[in-house]
Structures are given as structure tokens and as C-alpha cells.
Design a protein around this motif. Structure first.
Motif, PDB file in Angstrom:
ATOM      1  N   MET A 159       7.667   1.536  -7.837  1.00 44.34           N
ATOM      2  CA  MET A 159       7.289   0.280  -8.491  1.00 44.34           C
ATOM      3  C   MET A 159       8.377  -0.788  -8.388  1.00 44.34           C
ATOM      4  O   MET A 159       8.137  -1.938  -8.711  1.00 44.34           O
ATOM      5  CB  MET A 159       6.963   0.541  -9.964  1.00 44.34           C
ATOM      6  N   LYS A 174       0.827  -1.212   0.000  1.00 41.78           N
ATOM      7  CA  LYS A 174       0.000   0.000   0.000  1.00 41.78           C
ATOM      8  C   LYS A 174       0.859   1.258   0.000  1.00 41.78           C
ATOM      9  O   LYS A 174       0.598   2.215  -0.749  1.00 41.78           O
ATOM     10  CB  LYS A 174      -0.916  -0.013   1.216  1.00 41.78           C
ATOM     11  N   ALA A 178      -2.793   3.991  -9.500  1.00 40.89           N
ATOM     12  CA  ALA A 178      -1.376   4.215  -9.193  1.00 40.89           C
ATOM     13  C   ALA A 178      -0.498   3.984 -10.409  1.00 40.89           C
ATOM     14  O   ALA A 178       0.469   4.695 -10.637  1.00 40.89           O
ATOM     15  CB  ALA A 178      -0.946   3.296  -8.051  1.00 40.89           C
ATOM     16  N   LEU A 206       2.484   1.968  -3.429  1.00 41.40           N
ATOM     17  CA  LEU A 206       1.581   2.592  -4.384  1.00 41.40           C
ATOM     18  C   LEU A 206       1.433   4.086  -4.112  1.00 41.40           C
ATOM     19  O   LEU A 206       1.447   4.906  -5.022  1.00 41.40           O
ATOM     20  CB  LEU A 206       0.207   1.920  -4.319  1.00 41.40           C
ATOM     21  N   ILE A 242       7.266  -3.308  -5.951  1.00 38.34           N
ATOM     22  CA  ILE A 242       6.031  -3.927  -6.434  1.00 38.34           C
ATOM     23  C   ILE A 242       6.312  -4.926  -7.548  1.00 38.34           C
ATOM     24  O   ILE A 242       5.741  -6.020  -7.586  1.00 38.34           O
ATOM     25  CB  ILE A 242       5.064  -2.845  -6.969  1.00 38.34           C
ATOM     26  N   GLU A 285      -7.554   0.937  -7.047  1.00 37.12           N
ATOM     27  CA  GLU A 285      -6.410   1.670  -6.509  1.00 37.12           C
ATOM     28  C   GLU A 285      -5.152   1.359  -7.298  1.00 37.12           C
ATOM     29  O   GLU A 285      -4.332   2.232  -7.588  1.00 37.12           O
ATOM     30  CB  GLU A 285      -6.181   1.262  -5.040  1.00 37.12           C
ATOM     31  N   LEU A 286      -4.970   0.102  -7.666  1.00 37.12           N
ATOM     32  CA  LEU A 286      -3.792  -0.318  -8.402  1.00 37.12           C
ATOM     33  C   LEU A 286      -3.749   0.349  -9.772  1.00 37.12           C
ATOM     34  O   LEU A 286      -2.729   0.894 -10.180  1.00 37.12           O
ATOM     35  CB  LEU A 286      -3.787  -1.843  -8.543  1.00 37.12           C
ATOM     36  N   LEU A 293      -0.948  -7.328  -5.252  1.00 35.23           N
ATOM     37  CA  LEU A 293      -1.416  -5.999  -4.898  1.00 35.23           C
ATOM     38  C   LEU A 293      -2.895  -5.841  -5.230  1.00 35.23           C
ATOM     39  O   LEU A 293      -3.665  -5.257  -4.473  1.00 35.23           O
ATOM     40  CB  LEU A 293      -0.614  -4.939  -5.655  1.00 35.23           C
TER      41      LEU A 293
END
Length: 250
Positions: A224, A216, A249, A219, A227, A245-246, A237
Motif C-alpha cells: 500500500m 495492479k 485488496a 494490489l 498506492i 478489486e480495490l 486505482l
């Protein structure tokens, strides 16, 4: 090296340790601390310094004016490379002083204290004392320093905290994740600190609760690299924080 050995053979350390006492001028005490910095490079000499009362005098110097603090902190940073000395410094009240000085405005003072504090954090037993008595505010403050070496010391301290299973959720609770993520983004200005921070995040991600929090926070910061690594996949994620949300972002 020959001069150092000769000084020690002549019991010069005894004389120099006495010069740390408050009855001498600040200039003499500062010079004595600097001399000890160069003499006490082996464990035997460090043990002798403790027996002579020199370590306690150095810690007491950390509560004096800035010039004395700087000399004492630089000396403590060298002494703290020894496992035995880490315990001695902690037992004699040095943690509180190091934590305070690691947030100082003076660059030399902050660097010496941060160096010593990072060394102390390599000891699991001391990590628990640091967190219990001082929290993580000093490490968090070190990470915000404009000085590259202090940032590196902060990342090193975080790395050792992350390795300690008992401290992983503590880092989350005290707001350390965002600080670590920001350190990990310093790939151009401070690659050493960035690498240590990235490795700390990998360690932290072994805890499912912290893993989700890293996702979280990553993001929110637009980071990244973590991630996209094997640590946290994009599909994870999506499951953890929601597809909407993903997508926003990315």
C-alpha cells in the motif's frame, strides 16, 4: 597511497599486468588482479591498464575457475566506476560474462559481478546494449539474491533503467515490476535497496501504461505504500482496475 604512487613511477603496472597472462599460475594471476584493484583507482592508471592489455586479460580471466573469476570480477567492479572503462568493458565482451556471473551461486563472485553490472547500467548507451544483448534476466536474478549488497546493486540497476525513457515499458514486458515492488517492501531488512526500488517505481509511474500496471501489481502483492503515495492514489486505482478489486485488496 605513497606505495601506490611509487609502484606506478617504477612502471610496476606493466609488470603486474603481464602476470595476468594464462602462462602464470592461478595464484599469481589472482594476486595480480587484486594488486591492480588497489593500484587502478584513478583514470590515468585505468587508461594505462587498457593500453597494456590488462583489461582484456581480466575479462578473459572471467571465463576461468571460480577463484580467478572472483579476483577478476572484483577488479572489474572497481574499474567500472570510470565512464571510459564502462565503454571499454562493454566493447570487449564483458557484459555477457558479468551478466552470467551476477547470477552465480558463489556469493563473492555474484557480488563482484553485480557491482560491476550496476555501474555499467549508469551509462545510458550501455543500458541499451544490456537490454538488447542480455535482457533483464540478470538484474531480475540479482534482485532474488539472499545477499543484501546484491539486492542493492539490483535496485541501483533498476533505478537507472527506470530513468531511461526507452526502457520503462521494457521493464514491464520482462516482468520487472513485481520484482521492483518486492524490493521496495524490504524496508526493514534492506532499507537502501527498498528506497532505490521505491524511487524507480516513482520514475516508472510517469508512463501511463506502466503506472496502471504498478497499481495492479501493488494490489496483488498487498503493497500500500506506493498506492497511498502521491504517485498512485486510491481513487485512481478504483478507476483503473475496478472498485470491487480495490475493496477486496484493502
Amino acid at each position: 597511497e605513497l606505495n601506490r604512487v611509487n609502484i606506478l613511477k617504477l612502471q610496476g603496472l606493466t609488470t603486474i599486468a603481464r602476470l595476468l597472462q594464462a602462462r602464470f599460475s592461478n595464484e599469481v594471476r589472482s594476486l595480480a588482479a587484486t594488486t591492480i584493484l588497489h593500484l587502478a583507482v584513478d583514470d590515468d592508471t585505468k587508461y594505462e591498464l587498457v593500453e597494456l592489455g590488462g583489461l582484456q586479460l581480466l575479462i578473459e580471466m572471467c571465463e576461468n575457475e571460480v577463484s580467478l573469476q572472483i579476483a577478476a570480477m572484483q577488479c572489474l567492479a572497481e574499474l567500472s566506476t570510470s565512464d571510459h572503462m564502462k565503454q571499454e568493458i562493454a566493447a570487449r565482451g564483458g557484459l555477457r560474462l558479468l551478466a552470467a556471473a551476477s547470477c552465480a551461486g558463489d556469493a563473492d563472485l555474484q557480488q563482484g559481478a553485480a557491482d560491476a553490472l550496476a555501474h555499467l547500467c549508469t551509462d545510458t548507451n550501455i543500458i541499451h546494449i544490456v537490454v538488447k544483448e542480455e535482457g533483464l534476466w540478470s538484474v531480475l536474478s540479482m534482485a532474488q539474491s539472499p545477499h543484501l549488497r546484491v539486492q542493492q546493486y539490483a535496485a541501483k540497476a533498476f533505478w537507472h533503467l527506470a530513468v531511461d525513457l526507452d526502457q520503462r515499458e521494457q521493464i514491464l514486458e520482462m516482468g520487472g515490476l513485481q520484482t521492483l515492488l518486492r524490493l521496495s517492501m524490504l524496508t526493514e531488512s534492506n532499507p537502501h535497496a527498498a528506497q532505490l526500488a521505491e524511487e524507480a517505481l516513482v520514475k516508472l509511474s510517469e508512463n501511463p501504461t506502466v503506472r496502471n500496471a504498478i497499481a495492479k501489481e501493488s494490489l496483488q502483492l498487498g503493497k500500500m505504500s506506493v498506492i497511498d503515495s502521491d504517485v498512485i492514489s486510491v481513487s485512481e486505482l478504483s478507476n483503473n482496475i475496478g472498485t470491487h478489486e480495490l475493496e477486496r485488496a484493502i
